[in-house]
Design a protein around this motif. Structure first.
Motif, mmCIF file in Angstrom:
data_model
loop_
_atom_site.group_PDB
_atom_site.id
_atom_site.type_symbol
_atom_site.label_atom_id
_atom_site.label_comp_id
_atom_site.label_asym_id
_atom_site.label_seq_id
_atom_site.Cartn_x
_atom_site.Cartn_y
_atom_site.Cartn_z
ATOM 1 N N MET A 39 0.869 -1.180 0.000
ATOM 2 C CA MET A 39 0.000 0.000 0.000
ATOM 3 C C MET A 39 0.905 1.229 0.000
ATOM 4 N N ARG A 40 0.457 2.299 -0.642
ATOM 5 C CA ARG A 40 1.228 3.544 -0.703
ATOM 6 C C ARG A 40 0.329 4.707 -0.284
ATOM 7 N N PHE A 41 0.876 5.589 0.564
ATOM 8 C CA PHE A 41 0.128 6.746 1.047
ATOM 9 C C PHE A 41 0.991 8.001 0.918
ATOM 10 N N SER A 204 10.803 9.766 2.179
ATOM 11 C CA SER A 204 9.830 8.678 2.130
ATOM 12 C C SER A 204 10.346 7.507 2.962
ATOM 13 N N MET A 205 9.423 6.654 3.362
ATOM 14 C CA MET A 205 9.796 5.513 4.208
ATOM 15 C C MET A 205 9.031 4.278 3.770
ATOM 16 N N LEU A 206 9.747 3.163 3.707
ATOM 17 C CA LEU A 206 9.139 1.876 3.400
ATOM 18 C C LEU A 206 9.186 1.005 4.645
ATOM 19 N N LEU A 207 8.052 0.426 4.986
ATOM 20 C CA LEU A 207 7.950 -0.484 6.129
ATOM 21 C C LEU A 207 7.633 -1.877 5.608
ATOM 22 N N PHE A 208 8.445 -2.863 6.006
ATOM 23 C CA PHE A 208 8.153 -4.258 5.650
ATOM 24 C C PHE A 208 7.729 -5.027 6.886
ATOM 25 N N GLN A 209 6.587 -5.709 6.781
ATOM 26 C CA GLN A 209 6.101 -6.577 7.846
ATOM 27 C C GLN A 209 6.132 -8.022 7.386
ATOM 28 N N PRO A 240 7.843 15.462 4.659
ATOM 29 C CA PRO A 240 7.385 14.074 4.536
ATOM 30 C C PRO A 240 6.963 13.799 3.092
ATOM 31 N N GLY A 241 7.230 12.607 2.636
ATOM 32 C CA GLY A 241 6.873 12.243 1.268
ATOM 33 C C GLY A 241 5.839 11.151 1.230
ATOM 34 N N GLU A 242 6.288 9.932 0.938
ATOM 35 C CA GLU A 242 5.368 8.812 0.775
ATOM 36 C C GLU A 242 5.661 7.734 1.804
#
Length: 308
Positions: A39-41, A204-209, A240-242
């Motif tokens: 998902m992207r916000f 931007s920041m990517l979170l992996f679960q 802040p970006g995405e």
């Protein structure tokens, strides 16, 4: 008209209900499971992805994130903030060890009132905050991954090594629960259209679960990680970006199916806005009072049990 970004979440629920692989999981409750999602916000305008198809208790989510940032691992400090989401694991451990069928409320009261009891029974082991702020290497040296990321963002923002994670293989067996949201990676880009005095770079920041309870976990994790991205961006003078969220095994517990059907039937409302009311001297200085969320008008909350 652009599709509401919350439909990304509702699509995950729908996919699980229609095509999820039915299986018995660690908790014994059973799930519908699928593998690989994103998902992207866009939060560049202050948009805060607190989902609206049911109320998200965003203050609780942010309080938990602030607790992770302290590096603490004992539920006593969480309970002092009226956050009870981590009590299930130490409570189950206490009941098994002592045979005492103490209520959750009585257990929490003892944790709050008795420091020695809290020290013995309230600690979760080397979970998230310990690994983020005090990762212990083979030579006994501690590493503050958060501080390292922030320093790198300030000095080498084009780096591809700006990440922190909690999957410490040597300490997994000591944790109340192995980390679900396990890897966070940062990326900077030009803040196109920035006016005079506005940040030159966008973060931007990517979170992996690795594992995600879609019914209860996803709304919580998206709100908490958006708050984290906003804090880090402020600390390094970026916009802040995405927020990009990724999951490995994402699943719906079988006792959450009714909730999922209710959520899918609801129409998302506009996301609220998040504003930081002050700029602390460091990432360690944030308090829940610093976060202002406006125009949040969600559908009613839906109660659902946590699988321990």
């Amino acid at each position: 008209m652009a599709r509401h970004p919350e439909y990304q979440y509702l699509d995950l629920l729908e996919h699980l209900l229609e095509k999820g692989d039915r299986r018995i999981d660690r908790t014994g409750v059973g799930t519908l499971s699928a593998f690989g999602a994103m998902m992207r916000f866009d939060i560049s305008d202050g948009t805060f992805p607190a989902f609206t198809t049911k109320r998200v208790y965003w203050k609780t989510a942010i309080k938990e994130m602030l607790w992770f940032l302290t590096g603490q691992t004992n539920i006593q400090s969480l309970l002092k903030e009226n956050v009870r989401i981590w009590t299930d694991w130490p409570l189950e451990k206490y009941r098994k060890a002592t045979g005492e069928q103490i209520s959750q409320e009585a257990f929490e009261e003892r944790i709050l009132a008795d420091d020695d009891f809290a020290l013995k029974w309230g600690d979760l082991g080397p979970v998230y905050g310990k690994q983020w702020r005090r990762w212990l290497d083979a030579n006994g040296k501690e590493h503050d991954q958060i501080a390292t990321v922030i320093e790198t963002l300030k000095t080498n923002p084009a780096s591809r090594r700006m990440l922190f994670h909690a999957w410490n293989v040597g300490e997994l067996d000591q944790m109340a629960l192995p980390p679900c949201h396990m890897t966070y990676q940062f990326h900077t880009s030009e803040n196109k259209g920035a006016g005079p005095g506005e940040p030159r770079l966008k973060l931007s920041m990517l979170l992996f679960q690795r594992s995600l309870d879609v019914g209860l976990g996803a709304p919580f994790n998206c709100a908490a990680s958006a708050a984290l991205l906003t804090m880090v961006a402020q600390q390094v003078d970026m916009a802040p970006g995405e927020l990009i969220w990724m999951a490995g095994d994402y699943h719906l517990y079988l006792n959450h199916l009714d909730m999922a059907q209710q959520l899918i039937a609801r129409e998302p409302r506009p996301f609220p806005k998040l504003c930081l009311l002050r700029r602390p001297a460091s990432i360690d200085g944030y308090r829940i009072e610093d976060f202002e969320v406006t125009d949040y008008d969600p559908h009613p909350a839906i109660a659902a049990p946590v699988a321990v």
